[in-house]
Enzyme design. Sequence first.
Site, short mmCIF file in Angstrom:
data_model
loop_
_atom_site.label_atom_id
_atom_site.label_comp_id
_atom_site.label_asym_id
_atom_site.label_seq_id
_atom_site.Cartn_x
_atom_site.Cartn_y
_atom_site.Cartn_z
N ASN A 1 -2.48 7.04 2.58
CA ASN A 1 -1.66 5.99 3.18
C ASN A 1 -1.80 6.06 4.71
O ASN A 1 -1.52 7.11 5.31
CB ASN A 1 -0.20 6.19 2.75
CG ASN A 1 0.73 5.14 3.32
OD1 ASN A 1 0.64 4.78 4.48
ND2 ASN A 1 1.65 4.67 2.50
N HIS B 1 1.08 5.25 9.11
CA HIS B 1 1.61 5.87 10.32
C HIS B 1 0.59 6.02 11.44
O HIS B 1 0.95 6.38 12.56
CB HIS B 1 2.34 7.18 9.96
CG HIS B 1 3.52 6.85 9.09
ND1 HIS B 1 4.54 6.04 9.52
CD2 HIS B 1 3.79 7.15 7.80
CE1 HIS B 1 5.41 5.87 8.53
NE2 HIS B 1 4.97 6.52 7.48
N HIS C 1 1.25 -0.35 3.51
CA HIS C 1 2.48 -1.08 3.21
C HIS C 1 2.73 -2.11 4.31
O HIS C 1 3.02 -1.74 5.45
CB HIS C 1 3.64 -0.07 3.13
CG HIS C 1 4.96 -0.66 2.76
ND1 HIS C 1 6.09 0.10 2.64
CD2 HIS C 1 5.34 -1.93 2.48
CE1 HIS C 1 7.12 -0.67 2.29
NE2 HIS C 1 6.69 -1.91 2.21
N ARG D 1 5.18 -4.20 5.71
CA ARG D 1 6.62 -4.38 5.62
C ARG D 1 7.02 -5.74 6.17
O ARG D 1 6.32 -6.30 7.02
CB ARG D 1 7.36 -3.28 6.40
CG ARG D 1 7.21 -1.90 5.78
CD ARG D 1 8.11 -0.90 6.48
NE ARG D 1 9.50 -1.09 6.13
CZ ARG D 1 10.18 -0.32 5.28
NH1 ARG D 1 9.61 0.71 4.71
NH2 ARG D 1 11.44 -0.57 5.03
N ARG E 1 6.68 -3.27 10.96
CA ARG E 1 6.91 -2.17 11.91
C ARG E 1 5.69 -1.26 12.06
O ARG E 1 5.55 -0.58 13.04
CB ARG E 1 8.12 -1.34 11.49
CG ARG E 1 7.91 -0.50 10.27
CD ARG E 1 9.07 0.43 10.04
NE ARG E 1 10.26 -0.27 9.61
CZ ARG E 1 11.21 0.28 8.84
NH1 ARG E 1 11.11 1.54 8.47
NH2 ARG E 1 12.25 -0.40 8.46
N GLU F 1 0.85 -2.15 -0.71
CA GLU F 1 2.28 -1.96 -1.01
C GLU F 1 3.08 -3.10 -0.42
O GLU F 1 2.89 -3.43 0.76
CB GLU F 1 2.78 -0.67 -0.36
CG GLU F 1 2.62 0.54 -1.21
CD GLU F 1 3.29 1.72 -0.53
OE1 GLU F 1 4.30 1.57 0.15
OE2 GLU F 1 2.74 2.82 -0.70
N THR G 1 10.65 4.17 2.47
CA THR G 1 11.09 3.67 1.17
C THR G 1 11.96 4.73 0.51
O THR G 1 11.45 5.75 0.05
CB THR G 1 9.85 3.34 0.30
OG1 THR G 1 8.93 2.60 1.10
CG2 THR G 1 10.24 2.53 -0.90
N GLU H 1 4.33 4.11 -10.30
CA GLU H 1 4.21 5.23 -9.35
C GLU H 1 5.57 5.92 -9.31
O GLU H 1 6.58 5.29 -8.99
CB GLU H 1 3.80 4.73 -7.96
CG GLU H 1 3.66 5.90 -6.99
CD GLU H 1 2.94 5.54 -5.70
OE1 GLU H 1 2.07 4.65 -5.71
OE2 GLU H 1 3.25 6.18 -4.68
N HIS I 1 5.16 10.07 -2.32
CA HIS I 1 6.22 10.00 -1.31
C HIS I 1 6.65 11.40 -0.89
O HIS I 1 7.16 12.18 -1.69
CB HIS I 1 7.46 9.21 -1.75
CG HIS I 1 8.19 8.63 -0.56
ND1 HIS I 1 8.99 9.38 0.23
CD2 HIS I 1 8.14 7.38 -0.01
CE1 HIS I 1 9.44 8.60 1.22
NE2 HIS I 1 8.94 7.39 1.10
N1 PXP Z 1 3.89 5.77 -2.35
C1 PXP Z 1 4.73 4.76 -2.00
C2 PXP Z 1 5.05 3.74 -3.02
C3 PXP Z 1 5.26 4.68 -0.70
O1 PXP Z 1 6.11 3.69 -0.38
C4 PXP Z 1 4.88 5.65 0.25
C5 PXP Z 1 5.38 5.54 1.65
O2 PXP Z 1 4.96 4.38 2.22
C6 PXP Z 1 3.99 6.65 -0.15
C7 PXP Z 1 3.53 6.69 -1.46
C8 PXP Z 1 3.51 7.70 0.80
O3 PXP Z 1 4.57 8.46 1.22
P1 PXP Z 1 4.36 9.50 2.41
O4 PXP Z 1 3.95 8.70 3.60
O5 PXP Z 1 5.69 10.12 2.55
O6 PXP Z 1 3.29 10.45 1.98
#
Ligand code: PXP
Length: 248
Positions: free
Chosen positions: A11, A14, A47, A49, A53, A74, A105, A155, A198
């Site tokens: 992901n 960030h 994602h 949003r 952001r 996402e 999330t 998921e 997550h």
């Molecule tokens: N899976 C989903 C559905 C998420 O919303 C997120 C965060 O955007 C992640 C995985 C990844 O989470 P993390 O960034 O905490 O590893």
Amino acid sequence: MTNNKLRLGVNIDHVATVRNARGSAYPDPIRAAKLAEAAGADGITAHLREDRRHISDADIDGLMAALGIPLNFEMAATAEMQAIALRHRPHAVCIVPEKREERTTEGGLEVARDENRLAHFIAPLRDAGCRVSIFIAADQAQIDAANRIGAQVIELHTGAYCDLHAEGDFTGRDREAQRLTEMAAYAHDLGLEVHAGHGLTYETVSPIAAIAQVRELNIGHFIIGEAIFRGLTPAIEEMRRLMDEARP
Ligand code: PXP
């Protein structure tokens, strides 16, 4: 199980958070995604949003154009996001709950409470060829509902498990890992493909990677943070190594 390989979805949200902190053009999430691909990621998760952001609409355009590996898009279950997904037709769409005031999330989607609307919402996405994934807590009622609305994938939210580890509540953490394990098996028996994610870190990934029915982990925040210290490629390679090592 014939193919036991656990996929890693990186992901890159960030990377965009850091970029947006200064309104600059860098660091570029597309560059991060390409590096992740070269480092062995099996997919990229982003994602978009509602408040934009981190990831922007232009980032999604860029990812769709640049990636040789699947994009897991996402999004919240809104008409705006549905239209964007239908325009791009990414490999996968993961439906997540979204609140403006949350930092990330926070919980899983309440599928059982919104079943009828969600069934109609995901049908065109499925028809467009996207694999539809629903981000939910490890809860039997939510899994049943996700199955009834026609999702191909769930998921499982690992946030509670990771929080308990961070708080030092190892009994609670292990109970949560057990629940994730049982619910992964339950969902798999229903014919659902099971993913998880997550909050996962090097410290917490192994028990989740060891769940045989889990086919994909989506990991972002920790990897991007770790990349500050060791670089993105080694940060991903270490996660990949831990996942492979934990696999049954
Ligand atoms: N899976 C989903 C559905 C998420 O919303 C997120 C965060 O955007 C992640 C995985 C990844 O989470 P993390 O960034 O905490 O590893």
